[in-house]
Write a protein that holds these residues in place. Structure first.
Motif, PDB file in Angstrom:
ATOM      1  N   UNK A   1     -10.176  -3.776  -1.531  1.00  0.00           N
ATOM      2  CA  UNK A   1     -11.211  -4.806  -1.395  1.00  0.00           C
ATOM      3  C   UNK A   1     -11.858  -4.770  -0.017  1.00  0.00           C
TER       4      UNK A   1
ATOM      5  N   UNK B   1      -7.080  -7.515   2.304  1.00  0.00           N
ATOM      6  CA  UNK B   1      -5.931  -8.229   1.736  1.00  0.00           C
ATOM      7  C   UNK B   1      -4.595  -7.686   2.235  1.00  0.00           C
ATOM      8  N   UNK B   2      -4.489  -7.537   3.549  1.00  0.00           N
ATOM      9  CA  UNK B   2      -3.204  -7.140   4.130  1.00  0.00           C
ATOM     10  C   UNK B   2      -2.454  -8.397   4.567  1.00  0.00           C
ATOM     11  N   UNK B   3      -1.122  -8.294   4.573  1.00  0.00           N
ATOM     12  CA  UNK B   3      -0.324  -9.428   5.037  1.00  0.00           C
ATOM     13  C   UNK B   3      -0.195  -9.336   6.556  1.00  0.00           C
ATOM     14  N   UNK B   4      -0.647 -10.381   7.276  1.00  0.00           N
ATOM     15  CA  UNK B   4      -0.713 -10.290   8.737  1.00  0.00           C
ATOM     16  C   UNK B   4       0.660 -10.205   9.417  1.00  0.00           C
ATOM     17  N   UNK B   5       1.691 -10.684   8.738  1.00  0.00           N
ATOM     18  CA  UNK B   5       3.012 -10.671   9.377  1.00  0.00           C
ATOM     19  C   UNK B   5       3.828  -9.440   9.023  1.00  0.00           C
ATOM     20  N   UNK B   6       3.169  -8.451   8.410  1.00  0.00           N
ATOM     21  CA  UNK B   6       3.861  -7.205   8.111  1.00  0.00           C
ATOM     22  C   UNK B   6       3.121  -6.039   8.774  1.00  0.00           C
TER      23      UNK B   6
ATOM     24  N   UNK C   1       5.662  -3.038   0.705  1.00  0.00           N
ATOM     25  CA  UNK C   1       5.690  -4.253  -0.106  1.00  0.00           C
ATOM     26  C   UNK C   1       5.232  -3.991  -1.538  1.00  0.00           C
ATOM     27  N   UNK C   2       4.172  -3.168  -1.670  1.00  0.00           N
ATOM     28  CA  UNK C   2       3.637  -2.878  -3.003  1.00  0.00           C
ATOM     29  C   UNK C   2       4.674  -2.178  -3.876  1.00  0.00           C
TER      30      UNK C   2
ATOM     31  N   UNK D   1       8.076  -2.356  -3.219  1.00  0.00           N
ATOM     32  CA  UNK D   1       9.210  -3.267  -3.283  1.00  0.00           C
ATOM     33  C   UNK D   1       9.089  -4.224  -4.481  1.00  0.00           C
ATOM     34  N   UNK D   2       7.898  -4.828  -4.609  1.00  0.00           N
ATOM     35  CA  UNK D   2       7.744  -5.868  -5.619  1.00  0.00           C
ATOM     36  C   UNK D   2       7.583  -5.331  -7.042  1.00  0.00           C
ATOM     37  N   UNK D   3       7.485  -4.010  -7.202  1.00  0.00           N
ATOM     38  CA  UNK D   3       7.548  -3.515  -8.579  1.00  0.00           C
ATOM     39  C   UNK D   3       8.896  -2.831  -8.808  1.00  0.00           C
ATOM     40  N   UNK D   4       9.849  -3.135  -7.899  1.00  0.00           N
ATOM     41  CA  UNK D   4      11.227  -2.738  -8.142  1.00  0.00           C
ATOM     42  C   UNK D   4      11.545  -1.284  -7.845  1.00  0.00           C
ATOM     43  N   UNK D   5      10.762  -0.637  -6.988  1.00  0.00           N
ATOM     44  CA  UNK D   5      11.104   0.748  -6.620  1.00  0.00           C
ATOM     45  C   UNK D   5      12.304   0.765  -5.671  1.00  0.00           C
TER      46      UNK D   5
ATOM     47  N   UNK E   1      -1.930   1.501   0.379  1.00  0.00           N
ATOM     48  CA  UNK E   1      -1.152   0.621  -0.498  1.00  0.00           C
ATOM     49  C   UNK E   1      -1.596   0.786  -1.947  1.00  0.00           C
TER      50      UNK E   1
ATOM     51  N   UNK F   1      17.103  -5.486  -6.191  1.00  0.00           N
ATOM     52  CA  UNK F   1      16.192  -6.479  -5.654  1.00  0.00           C
ATOM     53  C   UNK F   1      16.849  -7.790  -5.286  1.00  0.00           C
TER      54      UNK F   1
ATOM     55  N   UNK G   1      -1.350 -10.541  -3.726  1.00  0.00           N
ATOM     56  CA  UNK G   1      -1.122  -9.104  -3.594  1.00  0.00           C
ATOM     57  C   UNK G   1      -0.078  -8.623  -4.595  1.00  0.00           C
TER      58      UNK G   1
ATOM     59  N   UNK H   1      -0.708  -5.609  -7.308  1.00  0.00           N
ATOM     60  CA  UNK H   1       0.001  -4.336  -7.390  1.00  0.00           C
ATOM     61  C   UNK H   1       0.924  -4.297  -8.600  1.00  0.00           C
TER      62      UNK H   1
ATOM     63  N   UNK I   1       9.378 -11.532 -11.419  1.00  0.00           N
ATOM     64  CA  UNK I   1       9.621 -11.134 -10.032  1.00  0.00           C
ATOM     65  C   UNK I   1       8.914 -12.077  -9.074  1.00  0.00           C
TER      66      UNK I   1
END
Ligand SMILES: Nc1ncnc2c1ncn2[C@@H]1O[C@H](COP(=O)(O)OP(=O)(O)OP(=O)(O)O)[C@@H](O)[C@H]1O
Ligand SMILES: [Mg+2]
Lengths: 228, 304
Positions: A85, A89-94, A102-103, A105-109, A150, B4, B214, B218, B224
């Motif tokens: 975009x 849309x980046x996370x400022x604290x990362x 993160x991308x 992590x949250x899909x379980x890789x 990402x 996780x 986000x 993704x 989750x």
């Protein structure tokens, strides 16, 4: 890869954001979506991500019918679509690394996958030296490259970009576009919605032009527009 | 998914820390609510014990006239013994009644000395298995022919039989009301805690809306995305439950012995096993409230 048949989207009555759109985009294509502000480009992208449903018509992405798709399956669709975009849309604290990780992590890789794929994709976008910088320590072009990293880290077959160079100067924009072209050369289908006339004219790719929600031109090796 | 678990725990702890003022607010209300639930449950258990011990003392006393034929008395005794509701029937003679009186007034012997005749009637003490049977059994006795023959007040047999009529009825309705008020109280507190958790989770969702956006983009699965919030609600209510249990335990250890000393005539203590029961109620109840509260918030504020 993408097929839209008679697609219309009406947010408020009598003023369709998209009307009767028919588009076929094959695997591995690079396509520009151009048009004035309010012509329906973002609506087009949102439909492909199934953020919204069309009012009428059929949309097929990667062989899946988005209209009939059960809502719990949507996340799995999105794992096959990278997305970029204008506002990054980046996370400022990362850090850059953590944002990309993160991308995954949250899909379980697994951690192993994350540790190998994240540095690799950051190298691809030319940010291996800035992996551990936070977004506010990066220039706009660098932040956009993090967001492309990402979007691409999971190697999706389809990459959508909504005005990815909207906030960047011409030289930086050129860098982003050539990065998207390189990603396209790996076989990924790329769709870029943009206002950037120079970019479109210099790259000479397929151009789909929208006006008031209708497709007015669909041209291979096209330019931004005839005088508009 | 197993890999996780660390992620979820980390995320909910981070959120707890970031939102610590609201989280603390939620923990405190849950703590207070569960504390009151614990106090209600505990005190109704204690009240139950007291009622039970008092109920055990509720029995029927039948006064016999002087010179009642011993065979009639034995017949009445046998009739009563034959009733399935009756546990024991005990005969107290005039002399025994006198002795009892002397014993209870041993501190003022002059009162005893003034009695030159024995004014006390002989009596039968009837104990039932269940205290609720007392009123009905009393009615049955009044209709018994032998009873009418031996009772000490043949003109008004009603007065020859005593039982804590009023008292028993009042006790029963009192415990019923106690139970109802307790349940109402607990429901009210549960609702207040639910509202509080709902609110903290709403704020947590708001604080993390960027991450959530986000995650959706993704392709994080709906569960989750929800999981850290559910865990956060659970964590808050469990912390509240543990604090409430600790406070109740402290009360039980430090304050209860004092109270027991102060009212030695009442069994002012928790029945055996009650502590474990209360702990289970608070932890299970707290978890349900925590999960339900965050569940509501997720339904309302997190469209996935
Ligand atoms: N959520 C919405 N509710 C109502 N109308 C909307 C909504 N989103 C977009 N629209 C309208 O739909 C039309 C197309 O909007 P869209 O965002 O697709 O345009 P765009 O081509 O992306 O414009 P820009 O170049 O400014 O980003 C506009 O008229 C807009 O006002
Ligand atoms: Mg737009």
């Amino acid at each position: 890869m993408i097929s839209m048949r008679n697609v219309s989207k009406t947010y408020v009555a009598d003023k369709p954001a998209l009307s009767d759109v028919n588009v076929e985009i094959g695997q591995g294509e690079f396509v520009f979506l151009v048009g004035h502000s309010g012509s329906g480009k973002s609506t087009f992208i949102k439909l492909l991500l199934r953020e919204i449903l069309p009012t009428t018509g059929q949309i097929i992405v990667a062989g899946q019918d988005l209209v009939r798709m059960k809502s719990w399956k949507v996340p799995y669709l999105r794992r096959n679509i990278g997305c970029v975009f204008q506002d990054f849309k980046l996370l400022p604290n990362k850090t850059a690394y953590e944002n990309v990780a993160f991308a995954l992590e949250v899909i379980g890789r697994s951690r192993h996958v994350i540790r190998t794929q994240v540095p690799e994709v950051l190298r691809l976008v030319g940010l291996e030296d800035k992996m551990h910088s936070y977004p506010d320590e990066l220039s706009g072009g660098e932040q956009q490259r993090v967001s492309i990293a990402r979007a691409f880290v999971n190697r999706p077959p389809l990459l959508l970009a909504d005005e990815p160079t909207g906030n960047l100067d011409p030289a930086t924009s050129l860098g982003i576009m050539s990065l998207l072209s390189r990603i396209n050369k790996t076989g990924t289908t790329v769709l870029v919605a943009t206002h950037d006339r120079e970019m479109v004219d210099s790259l000479r790719r397929r151009v789909i032009a929208l006006e008031n929600g209708r497709i007015i031109r669909d041209q291979d090796r096209g330019v931004y527009g005839d005088g508009d | 998914m197993a890999i996780n678990v660390g992620y979820f725990v980390k995320e909910s702890l981070v959120s707890f820390r970031r939102n610590w003022v609201m989280s603390l607010g939620a923990v405190i209300t849950i703590y207070l609510s569960l504390l009151l639930v614990g106090v209600s449950v505990g005190s109704s258990m204690i009240a139950g014990q007291i009622v039970k011990s008092v109920e055990q003392k509720v029995s029927i006393r039948i006064f016999l006239k002087d010179g009642a034929a011993p065979e009639d008395v034995s017949k009445l005794q046998a009739d009563l013994q034959g009733d399935s509701r009756v546990k024991t029937v005990k005969y107290t003679s005039k002399e025994e009644a006198m002795e009892e009186f002397k014993k209870s007034y041993s501190s003022s012997p002059e009162m005893v000395e003034q009695l030159n005749v024995n004014p006390f009637p002989a009596s039968l003490d009837v104990e039932t298995h269940k205290p609720q049977d007392v009123p009905a059994l009393a009615e049955t006795i009044k209709g018994n022919a032998t009873f009418l023959k031996v009772c000490d007040n043949p003109t008004d047999p009603e007065r020859s039989i005593r039982w804590g009529k009023e008292w028993v009825n009042r006790l029963f309705s009192f415990t019923r009301i106690l139970r109802m008020v307790g349940v109402l109280f607990i429901i009210m507190l549960a609702v207040i805690s639910l509202i509080f958790i709902n609110n903290t989770i709403r704020l947590a969702i708001y604080a993390r809306r960027k991450e959530i956006g986000i995650m959706r983009l993704v392709g994080a699965s709906n569960w989750f995305i929800r999981m850290p919030f559910l865990l956060e609600g659970l964590l808050q209510s469990l912390v509240g439950a543990v604090l409430a249990l600790a406070s109740l335990a402290a009360f039980q250890i430090f304050a209860m012995p004092r109270i027991e000393e102060a009212v030695p005539f009442l069994p002012f203590a928790l029945p055996p096993g009650a502590a474990v029961q209360i702990a289970v109620i608070l932890i299970v109840g707290g978890s349900i409230i925590g999960l339900a509260g965050s569940g509501f918030a997720l339904r309302r504020y997190l469209k996935v």
